[in-house]
Write an enzyme that holds these catalytic residues in place. Structure first.
Site, PDB file in Angstrom:
ATOM      1  N   SER A   1     -35.677 -25.386  -8.171  1.00 24.41           N
ATOM      2  CA  SER A   1     -35.505 -24.792  -9.598  1.00 24.41           C
ATOM      3  C   SER A   1     -36.534 -24.921 -10.815  1.00 24.41           C
ATOM      4  CB  SER A   1     -34.028 -25.649 -10.154  1.00 24.41           C
ATOM      5  OG  SER A   1     -33.979 -25.354 -11.581  1.00 24.41           O
TER       6      SER A   1
ATOM      7  N   TYR B   1     -30.732 -34.403 -11.864  1.00 18.97           N
ATOM      8  CA  TYR B   1     -30.636 -33.146 -11.410  1.00 18.97           C
ATOM      9  C   TYR B   1     -31.987 -32.769 -10.943  1.00 18.97           C
ATOM     10  CZ  TYR B   1     -30.307 -28.229 -10.147  1.00 18.97           C
ATOM     11  OH  TYR B   1     -30.318 -27.104  -9.625  1.00 18.97           O
TER      12      TYR B   1
ATOM     13  N   LYS C   1     -34.461 -32.293  -7.339  1.00 21.82           N
ATOM     14  CA  LYS C   1     -35.094 -31.131  -6.764  1.00 21.82           C
ATOM     15  C   LYS C   1     -36.399 -31.574  -6.320  1.00 21.82           C
ATOM     16  CE  LYS C   1     -31.782 -28.206  -6.749  1.00 21.82           C
ATOM     17  NZ  LYS C   1     -30.785 -27.673  -5.484  1.00 21.82           N
TER      18      LYS C   1
HETATM   19  P1  NAD Z   1     -22.808 -23.378  -6.166  1.00 16.92           P
HETATM   20  O1  NAD Z   1     -22.117 -24.581  -6.474  1.00 16.92           O
HETATM   21  O2  NAD Z   1     -21.935 -22.201  -6.326  1.00 16.92           O
HETATM   22  O3  NAD Z   1     -23.257 -23.434  -4.531  1.00 16.92           O
HETATM   23  C1  NAD Z   1     -23.479 -24.803  -3.730  1.00 16.92           C
HETATM   24  C2  NAD Z   1     -22.746 -24.908  -2.592  1.00 16.92           C
HETATM   25  O4  NAD Z   1     -22.921 -26.058  -1.947  1.00 16.92           O
HETATM   26  C3  NAD Z   1     -21.265 -24.664  -2.863  1.00 16.92           C
HETATM   27  O5  NAD Z   1     -20.491 -23.618  -2.036  1.00 16.92           O
HETATM   28  C4  NAD Z   1     -20.624 -25.961  -2.365  1.00 16.92           C
HETATM   29  O6  NAD Z   1     -19.352 -26.151  -1.843  1.00 16.92           O
HETATM   30  C5  NAD Z   1     -21.715 -26.500  -1.598  1.00 16.92           C
HETATM   31  N1  NAD Z   1     -21.848 -28.062  -1.492  1.00 16.92           N
HETATM   32  C6  NAD Z   1     -22.154 -28.732  -2.393  1.00 16.92           C
HETATM   33  N2  NAD Z   1     -22.258 -29.906  -1.871  1.00 16.92           N
HETATM   34  C7  NAD Z   1     -22.193 -30.017  -0.353  1.00 16.92           C
HETATM   35  C8  NAD Z   1     -22.426 -31.015   0.455  1.00 16.92           C
HETATM   36  N3  NAD Z   1     -22.443 -32.120   0.150  1.00 16.92           N
HETATM   37  N4  NAD Z   1     -22.353 -30.463   1.924  1.00 16.92           N
HETATM   38  C9  NAD Z   1     -21.963 -29.191   1.988  1.00 16.92           C
HETATM   39  N5  NAD Z   1     -21.751 -28.239   1.287  1.00 16.92           N
HETATM   40  C10 NAD Z   1     -22.013 -28.571  -0.164  1.00 16.92           C
HETATM   41  O7  NAD Z   1     -24.131 -23.308  -6.706  1.00 16.92           O
HETATM   42  P2  NAD Z   1     -25.275 -22.145  -7.014  1.00 16.92           P
HETATM   43  O8  NAD Z   1     -25.467 -21.747  -8.111  1.00 16.92           O
HETATM   44  O9  NAD Z   1     -24.994 -21.366  -5.727  1.00 16.92           O
HETATM   45  O10 NAD Z   1     -26.660 -22.920  -6.402  1.00 16.92           O
HETATM   46  C11 NAD Z   1     -27.194 -23.025  -5.194  1.00 16.92           C
HETATM   47  C12 NAD Z   1     -28.382 -23.713  -5.239  1.00 16.92           C
HETATM   48  O11 NAD Z   1     -29.366 -23.285  -5.869  1.00 16.92           O
HETATM   49  C13 NAD Z   1     -28.129 -25.117  -5.599  1.00 16.92           C
HETATM   50  O12 NAD Z   1     -28.882 -26.279  -4.815  1.00 16.92           O
HETATM   51  C14 NAD Z   1     -28.526 -25.287  -6.922  1.00 16.92           C
HETATM   52  O13 NAD Z   1     -29.232 -26.574  -7.430  1.00 16.92           O
HETATM   53  C15 NAD Z   1     -29.911 -24.445  -6.843  1.00 16.92           C
HETATM   54  N6  NAD Z   1     -30.123 -23.653  -8.282  1.00 16.92           N
HETATM   55  C16 NAD Z   1     -29.107 -23.172  -8.926  1.00 16.92           C
HETATM   56  C17 NAD Z   1     -29.303 -22.362  -9.943  1.00 16.92           C
HETATM   57  C18 NAD Z   1     -28.253 -21.632 -10.929  1.00 16.92           C
HETATM   58  O14 NAD Z   1     -28.777 -21.580 -12.022  1.00 16.92           O
HETATM   59  N7  NAD Z   1     -27.124 -21.307 -10.185  1.00 16.92           N
HETATM   60  C19 NAD Z   1     -30.499 -22.779 -10.508  1.00 16.92           C
HETATM   61  C20 NAD Z   1     -31.583 -23.218  -9.908  1.00 16.92           C
HETATM   62  C21 NAD Z   1     -31.258 -23.881  -8.650  1.00 16.92           C
END
Ligand code: NAD
Ligand code: UDP
Length: 344
Positions: free
Chosen positions: A129, A153, A157
């Site tokens: 991120s 958080y 990362k």
């Molecule tokens: P999200 O919460 O929709 O998706 C994450 C998925 O991981 C979910 O389906 C959740 O059920 C699953 N999960 C969480 N912990 C788990 C575990 N211990 N075992 C198995 N599954 C698990 O989030 P997102 O927005 O799709 O983000 C995806 C990734 O991208 C994350 O790592 C997040 O930190 C990163 N990210 C997101 C953003 C954003 O703005 N959405 C920005 C930068 C980085």
């Protein structure tokens, strides 16, 4: 194109779009997701949009009791590589429960690394991120910018990025990319998959969308006294489908590498929009009123950040091409057709 991919967190917001992109390119997918922040219906919708070979195993990557199952499933799948999106992502919660964030985000990554080792597949794309950057970098921020995350958080990362670099340094068969996402928004143009946040959204776009659909009365704009063109915070919003294409491009890049690597690559558009500009664009796309009021600044927010997107262009031949209008129109289609997300 790599053909057999493990996608952790594939039922989530970004993961579901990544799955559609990879399936439409003919890949076979093994999704590992404990559905802690997602809904099984997402997997049905993915299959509807991109019929193909996708299997979900509902397991917690951070739970030691699930590790053997995960390692066996990955080994039996014979993957070529993995995209690792699973993890916790709420900044406020990470401040309140830092130990849980370190345990889950780092622990889940280690389980995946061990499963990939066991399957002899050492190619990994990680969801990092822009939050890893400190707040004193000049815009546009390149990958060489100073890293200084402002909360636990963001530190998970950064620590995972460093962990993957150590692993790649120790064994040159590993090829890894840390994708530093800027602000993913929007939804698949079909309106069938999109972001389905639990409770009150923390992020701007899902909040605006819930105001537009009358689930919430008014939006608080956090600060109008920043040194930006209209005083509100500026971010690099990127369409989630562009982001998903970026993952496929990263896998293609790793496929072509003959020696080990561990890279950081920004995925952003290179353009920043203010909160007021985002509200105005959403209003045009939805033809709905978006009542808002100015509130105090939110702690930890930077005034302005947008990406230098050159490295992704140079290495992956990828760049984002969807406009803010498309982001708003697609986000609105998802929100208006699924006012209660996958439960609608
Ligand atoms: P999200 O919460 O929709 O998706 C994450 C998925 O991981 C979910 O389906 C959740 O059920 C699953 N999960 C969480 N912990 C788990 C575990 N211990 N075992 C198995 N599954 C698990 O989030 P997102 O927005 O799709 O983000 C995806 C990734 O991208 C994350 O790592 C997040 O930190 C990163 N990210 C997101 C953003 C954003 O703005 N959405 C920005 C930068 C980085
Ligand atoms: N923001 C806002 N009201 C909200 C949520 C966010 O004014 O309810 C602002 C926030 O201060 C920032 C921008 O919108 O300037 C993007 O915030 P978001 O949480 O979506 O992304 P991040 O701050 O993590 O980049």
């Amino acid at each position: 194109m790599t053909k057999r991919i493990v996608v952790t967190g594939g039922a989530g917001y970004i993961g579901s779009h990544v799955c559609v992109e990879l399936l439409s390119r003919g890949a076979a997918l093994l999704v590992i997701d404990n559905l802690a922040n997602s809904h099984p219906e997402a997997i049905n919708r993915i299959s509807e949009l991109a019929p193909g070979d996708i299997r979900l195993i509902e397991r917690d990557l951070a739970n030691p009791a699930h590790k053997d199952d995960i390692v066996s499933a990955v080994r039996e799948f014979h993957p070529d590589g993995a995209i690792h999106l699973a993890g916790l992502k709420a900044v406020g919660e990470s401040v309140a429960e830092p130990a849980m964030y370190y345990r889950i985000n780092l622990g889940a990554t280690l389980t995946l690394v061990e499963a990939l080792e066991a399957a002899n597949a050492r190619s990994l794309v990680f969801s990092s991120s822009a939050t890893v950057y400190g707040d004193e970098n000049a815009n546009p921020v390149s990958e060489t910018g100073r890293t200084a995350p402002a909360n636990p958080y963001g530190r998970t990362k950064l620590f995972i990025e460093e962990m993957l670099k150590d692993i790649a340094r120790a064994d040159s068969r590993w090829r890894t990319v840390n994708l530093r996402y800027f602000n993913p928004v929007g939804a698949h143009p079909s309106g069938r998959i999109g972001e389905d946040p639990n409770g009150i959204p923390n992020n701007l776009f899902p909040f605006i969308a819930q105001v537009a659909v009358c689930k919430r009365k008014t939006l608080s704009v956090f600060g109008d006294d920043y040194p930006t063109r209209d005083g509100t915070g500026v971010r690099d919003y990127i369409h989630v489908c562009d982001l998903a294409r970026g993952h496929a491009a990263a896998l293609d890049y790793l496929d072509k590498q003959t020696t080990g690597c561990a890279l950081d690559v920004n995925l952003g558009t290179g353009t920043g929009y203010s909160v007021l500009e985002a509200i105005a664009a959403f209003k045009r796309a939805s033809n709905r009123d978006i009542p808002f009021s100015i509130a105090p600044r939110r702690e930890g927010d930077v005034a302005e950040i947008y990406a230098d997107a050159d490295r992704a262009k140079k290495l992956f031949d990828w760049r984002a091409d969807k406009s803010l209008e498309a982001m708003c129109a697609d986000h609105w289609r998802w929100q208006s057709q699924n006012p209660d997300g996958y439960k609608s």
